[in-house]
Design an enzyme around this catalytic site. Structure first.
Site, mmCIF file in Angstrom:
data_model
loop_
_atom_site.group_PDB
_atom_site.id
_atom_site.type_symbol
_atom_site.label_atom_id
_atom_site.label_comp_id
_atom_site.label_asym_id
_atom_site.label_seq_id
_atom_site.Cartn_x
_atom_site.Cartn_y
_atom_site.Cartn_z
ATOM 1 N N TYR A 147 -9.751 -2.602 -10.869
ATOM 2 C CA TYR A 147 -9.537 -1.209 -10.476
ATOM 3 C C TYR A 147 -8.125 -0.718 -10.743
ATOM 4 O O TYR A 147 -7.936 0.431 -11.149
ATOM 5 C CB TYR A 147 -9.973 -0.974 -9.018
ATOM 6 C CG TYR A 147 -9.029 -1.459 -7.948
ATOM 7 C CD1 TYR A 147 -8.091 -0.611 -7.393
ATOM 8 C CD2 TYR A 147 -9.078 -2.766 -7.478
ATOM 9 C CE1 TYR A 147 -7.225 -1.055 -6.401
ATOM 10 C CE2 TYR A 147 -8.226 -3.205 -6.489
ATOM 11 C CZ TYR A 147 -7.299 -2.350 -5.950
ATOM 12 O OH TYR A 147 -6.447 -2.782 -4.980
ATOM 13 N N HIS A 149 -26.199 21.958 0.940
ATOM 14 C CA HIS A 149 -26.423 22.562 -0.371
ATOM 15 C C HIS A 149 -25.450 23.708 -0.596
ATOM 16 O O HIS A 149 -25.202 24.475 0.324
ATOM 17 C CB HIS A 149 -27.865 23.078 -0.438
ATOM 18 C CG HIS A 149 -28.231 23.583 -1.794
ATOM 19 N ND1 HIS A 149 -28.423 22.739 -2.868
ATOM 20 C CD2 HIS A 149 -28.433 24.848 -2.246
ATOM 21 C CE1 HIS A 149 -28.737 23.464 -3.928
ATOM 22 N NE2 HIS A 149 -28.750 24.745 -3.584
ATOM 23 N N GLU A 177 -7.324 2.572 -12.994
ATOM 24 C CA GLU A 177 -6.609 3.693 -12.373
ATOM 25 C C GLU A 177 -5.358 4.050 -13.167
ATOM 26 O O GLU A 177 -5.101 5.231 -13.449
ATOM 27 C CB GLU A 177 -6.249 3.327 -10.931
ATOM 28 C CG GLU A 177 -7.488 3.259 -10.054
ATOM 29 C CD GLU A 177 -7.237 2.753 -8.644
ATOM 30 O OE1 GLU A 177 -8.092 2.976 -7.774
ATOM 31 O OE2 GLU A 177 -6.191 2.123 -8.402
ATOM 32 N N CYS A 194 -1.675 1.849 -2.886
ATOM 33 C CA CYS A 194 -2.638 2.943 -2.669
ATOM 34 C C CYS A 194 -2.015 4.346 -2.661
ATOM 35 O O CYS A 194 -2.505 5.252 -3.344
ATOM 36 C CB CYS A 194 -3.355 2.770 -1.338
ATOM 37 S SG CYS A 194 -3.396 1.112 -0.674
ATOM 38 N N LYS A 220 -0.087 5.485 -5.868
ATOM 39 C CA LYS A 220 -1.123 5.494 -6.911
ATOM 40 C C LYS A 220 -2.012 6.727 -6.796
ATOM 41 O O LYS A 220 -2.295 7.409 -7.775
ATOM 42 C CB LYS A 220 -1.936 4.199 -6.785
ATOM 43 C CG LYS A 220 -3.044 3.962 -7.745
ATOM 44 C CD LYS A 220 -4.379 4.508 -7.353
ATOM 45 C CE LYS A 220 -4.913 4.158 -5.999
ATOM 46 N NZ LYS A 220 -5.566 2.882 -5.892
ATOM 47 N N CYS A 254 0.821 -1.213 0.000
ATOM 48 C CA CYS A 254 0.000 0.000 0.000
ATOM 49 C C CYS A 254 0.859 1.269 0.000
ATOM 50 O O CYS A 254 0.657 2.171 -0.808
ATOM 51 C CB CYS A 254 -0.926 -0.020 1.211
ATOM 52 S SG CYS A 254 -1.981 1.414 1.318
ATOM 53 N N GLU A 286 -25.453 15.771 -1.693
ATOM 54 C CA GLU A 286 -26.831 15.952 -1.201
ATOM 55 C C GLU A 286 -27.846 15.143 -2.012
ATOM 56 O O GLU A 286 -28.932 14.841 -1.535
ATOM 57 C CB GLU A 286 -27.218 17.436 -1.192
ATOM 58 C CG GLU A 286 -27.381 18.053 -2.566
ATOM 59 C CD GLU A 286 -27.821 19.528 -2.513
ATOM 60 O OE1 GLU A 286 -28.702 19.867 -1.709
ATOM 61 O OE2 GLU A 286 -27.270 20.337 -3.300
HETATM 62 C C1 LIG Z 1 -1.308 -0.631 -7.567
HETATM 63 C C2 LIG Z 1 -2.120 -0.940 -6.337
HETATM 64 C C3 LIG Z 1 -3.020 -0.019 -5.871
HETATM 65 C C4 LIG Z 1 -3.771 -0.275 -4.733
HETATM 66 N N1 LIG Z 1 -4.654 0.654 -4.323
HETATM 67 C C5 LIG Z 1 -5.395 0.436 -3.213
HETATM 68 C C6 LIG Z 1 -6.290 1.427 -2.736
HETATM 69 O O1 LIG Z 1 -6.421 2.510 -3.313
HETATM 70 N N2 LIG Z 1 -6.995 1.164 -1.610
HETATM 71 C C7 LIG Z 1 -6.869 -0.026 -0.945
HETATM 72 O O2 LIG Z 1 -7.525 -0.206 0.091
HETATM 73 N N3 LIG Z 1 -6.040 -1.001 -1.390
HETATM 74 C C8 LIG Z 1 -5.293 -0.795 -2.504
HETATM 75 N N4 LIG Z 1 -4.425 -1.758 -2.933
HETATM 76 C C9 LIG Z 1 -4.371 -3.052 -2.225
HETATM 77 C C10 LIG Z 1 -3.496 -2.956 -0.979
HETATM 78 O O3 LIG Z 1 -2.233 -2.458 -1.316
HETATM 79 C C11 LIG Z 1 -3.373 -4.337 -0.341
HETATM 80 O O4 LIG Z 1 -4.653 -4.871 -0.125
HETATM 81 C C12 LIG Z 1 -2.640 -4.261 0.988
HETATM 82 O O5 LIG Z 1 -1.364 -3.709 0.830
HETATM 83 C C13 LIG Z 1 -2.548 -5.654 1.610
HETATM 84 O O6 LIG Z 1 -1.813 -5.585 2.799
HETATM 85 P P1 LIG Z 1 -1.040 -6.862 3.338
HETATM 86 O O7 LIG Z 1 -0.491 -6.453 4.659
HETATM 87 O O8 LIG Z 1 -1.890 -8.050 3.242
HETATM 88 O O9 LIG Z 1 0.175 -7.104 2.306
HETATM 89 P P2 LIG Z 1 1.313 -6.151 1.787
HETATM 90 O O10 LIG Z 1 0.967 -4.721 1.920
HETATM 91 O O11 LIG Z 1 1.667 -6.644 0.425
HETATM 92 O O12 LIG Z 1 2.513 -6.413 2.784
HETATM 93 C C14 LIG Z 1 3.214 -7.623 2.797
HETATM 94 C C15 LIG Z 1 4.610 -7.360 3.334
HETATM 95 O O13 LIG Z 1 5.241 -8.588 3.648
HETATM 96 C C16 LIG Z 1 6.589 -8.552 3.229
HETATM 97 N N5 LIG Z 1 6.987 -9.951 3.023
HETATM 98 C C17 LIG Z 1 6.519 -10.814 2.094
HETATM 99 N N6 LIG Z 1 7.032 -12.038 2.301
HETATM 100 C C18 LIG Z 1 7.841 -11.939 3.382
HETATM 101 C C19 LIG Z 1 8.643 -12.860 4.087
HETATM 102 N N7 LIG Z 1 8.695 -14.152 3.755
HETATM 103 N N8 LIG Z 1 9.354 -12.423 5.162
HETATM 104 C C20 LIG Z 1 9.292 -11.126 5.557
HETATM 105 N N9 LIG Z 1 8.535 -10.203 4.911
HETATM 106 C C21 LIG Z 1 7.821 -10.618 3.848
HETATM 107 C C22 LIG Z 1 6.564 -7.709 1.970
HETATM 108 O O14 LIG Z 1 7.835 -7.156 1.726
HETATM 109 C C23 LIG Z 1 5.525 -6.646 2.333
HETATM 110 O O15 LIG Z 1 6.118 -5.542 2.964
HETATM 111 C C24 LIG Z 1 -3.625 -1.520 -4.054
HETATM 112 C C25 LIG Z 1 -2.708 -2.469 -4.518
HETATM 113 C C26 LIG Z 1 -1.959 -2.179 -5.640
HETATM 114 C C27 LIG Z 1 -0.964 -3.198 -6.142
#
Ligand SMILES: Cc1cc2nc3c(=O)[nH]c(=O)nc-3n(C[C@H](O)[C@H](O)[C@H](O)COP(=O)(O)OP(=O)(O)OC[C@H]3O[C@@H](n4cnc5c(N)ncnc54)[C@H](O)[C@@H]3O)c2cc1C
Length: 433
Positions: free
Chosen positions: A160, A418, A164, A31, A34, A26, A423
């Site tokens: 989405y 308004h 975007e 997010c 983006k 994110c 609204e």
């Molecule tokens: C282009 C794009 C735009 C988006 N826009 C939006 C938006 O506008 N609004 C919204 O709500 N959501 C949006 N999302 C979705 C959102 O980013 C994800 O739903 C969210 O980041 C999920 O969080 P998470 O913690 O599950 O995983 P992530 O945020 O992916 O975090 C996972 C973390 O784990 C780490 N990791 C992975 N494997 C290991 C390992 N084995 N050991 C240690 N660390 C590890 C990674 O480095 C990463 O930092 C967007 C996604 C993308 C790709």
């Protein structure tokens, strides 16, 4: 991060392993950057609109490198804040890739650590389909670090992220095509929303190619040639695939702890976010439930409460609002008309379609679309949908009313502000069907 912080605040001893950058997808490649790019892309129209309000703006010029540098600075600032917040919460920070060794142990940088509970929150990864020339295509990850802005771009996908990025490129002056193999963008959204967003984006000058997808990409000295499955060829400078993401579970050692992984790579969990192994839990994109940041953080907080505050809190995925930061913005909460008809049988539909006041003195034809879906028997509003300026900001408020089970009569009894676009949601009197 959220699970670590909340678990620590409930008295647990917590360590977090991060292989890359704090803040995850994110903050780093999702997010936040983006939305910053989306703001940048909207300025083109703002300059045009300004003229109708008496401003002389001259020929606007855009510099991609300035945007990139400012974006990188902001993301670096967020990374350091996130790390500090964890340290202040008393979470032990470990840098490196973690793998599961057994139901109570992980390995990081060759060292073994044991814990009563292990949480997998490794997110997901963008995938490019195995077509010829796939090495010339990029995903959203690379789009955040392009050295140059292309002159022509092809964005592939109908979700989405695809909409975007297509809007971002188009707004920044790139000749953009959006290609989607299906007939309707934004699968799962209200059908009218899908149709209208395609119309609005096309009116703005974006080309949408429905019914085909790239079958191959050939590199030429003057750019890329894309051959579609349905016949045509197209020249472009950049191909961005936004056709799907895969949960990050490969080579994570989950089998050593008996954690079942689904065919799509996701970790199936119960309503308390616990996997098939009682001491291993999973939240966020890696579970492939609803892949949004606020959902991932809510799942994390529910889990922390369940494990460390003695309050078993099941996940609640009902009425999750969401926005598509395309141009125009689109946002939605609750059921589409189709889903509501399937669930409740009879529904009442209310709609509004109008030119927003902001655009009435301009040549712009863009219209705002709003729709309420009401369960006929109970008169509860079960869906609110919008396309138009700041739709996400408007729908966030609607989401509270819908979560609380507000009826159409209660919407009607609410005084509007308004003149606003929002609204209209409390002044829709005539049933469309
Ligand atoms: C282009 C794009 C735009 C988006 N826009 C939006 C938006 O506008 N609004 C919204 O709500 N959501 C949006 N999302 C979705 C959102 O980013 C994800 O739903 C969210 O980041 C999920 O969080 P998470 O913690 O599950 O995983 P992530 O945020 O992916 O975090 C996972 C973390 O784990 C780490 N990791 C992975 N494997 C290991 C390992 N084995 N050991 C240690 N660390 C590890 C990674 O480095 C990463 O930092 C967007 C996604 C993308 C790709």
């Amino acid at each position: 991060m959220r699970a670590s912080r909340f678990s620590a605040s409930y008295g647990a001893k917590v360590a977090i392993a991060e292989a890359h950058l704090f803040g995850g997808t994110c903050v780093n490649v999702g997010c936040i950057p983006k939305k910053l790019f989306s703001y940048a892309a909207h300025w083109r129209e703002e300059f045009e609109i300004a003229q109708a309000y008496g401003w002389t703006t001259g020929e606007p010029r855009f510099d991609w490198r300035t945007l990139l540098a400012n974006k990188d600075r902001e993301i670096a600032r967020l990374n350091s804040i996130y790390e500090r917040v964890l340290a202040v919460a008393g979470v032990e920070i470990m840098r490196g890739r973690a793998t599961v060794v057994d139901p109570h142990a992980v390995e990081i940088n060759g060292r073994r650590y044991t814990a009563r509970h292990i949480l997998i929150a490794t997110g997901s990864w963008p995938v490019i389909p195995p077509i010829e020339g796939r090495q010339y295509a990029i995903t959203s990850d690379e789009a955040f670090h392009l050295k140059e802005l292309p002159q022509r771009a092809l964005v592939v996908g109908g979700g989405y992220i695809a909409l975007e990025f297509a809007s971002i490129f188009h707004g920044l002056g790139v000749k953009t095509t959006l290609s989607y193999r299906g007939k309707r963008l934004l699968r799962g959204f209200d059908a009218e929303l899908s149709e209208r967003i395609a119309e609005e984006m096309t009116h703005k000058g974006l080309t949408i190619h429905f019914g085909g997808e790239p079958a191959s990409i050939i590199k030429h000295p003057d750019g890329l040639e894309v051959c579609y499955t349905d016949g045509p060829h197209q020249k472009t400078d950049l191909v961005l695939f936004a056709t799907g993401r895969k949960p990050n579970t490969a080579n994570l050692g989950l089998e050593s702890a008996g954690v079942v992984v689904a065919a799509d790579g996701a970790i199936p969990v119960n309503k308390y976010s616990t996997s098939t192994c009682a001491s291993i839990h999973a939240v966020g994109d890696v579970t492939n439930r609803i892949n949004l940041t606020p959902v991932a953080t809510a799942e994390a907080m529910w889990l922390a409460r369940t494990l460390f505050r003695g309050e078993p809190t099941p996940a609640d995925h009902e009425n999750v609002p969401t926005a598509v930061f395309a141009n125009p913005n689109l946002a939605t909460v609750g059921l589409s008309e189709e889903a509501a008809r399937e669930r409740y049988g009879e529904v009442d539909i209310y709609k509004a379609l109008f030119r927003p006041l902001k655009l009435t003195m301009t040549e712009k034809k863009e219209r705002v679309f709003m729709k309420l879906v009401v369960e006929r028997a109970s008169q509860r509003v079960v869906g609110a949908h919008m396309i138009g300026i700041d739709a996400g900001e408007v729908i966030q408020g609607m989401a509270i009313a819908i979560k609380l089970g507000a009826t159409k009569a209660q919407f009607d009894a609410t005084i509007g502000i308004h003149p606003t676009v929002a609204e209209e949601f409390v002044t829709m009197r005539d049933k469309a069907s």
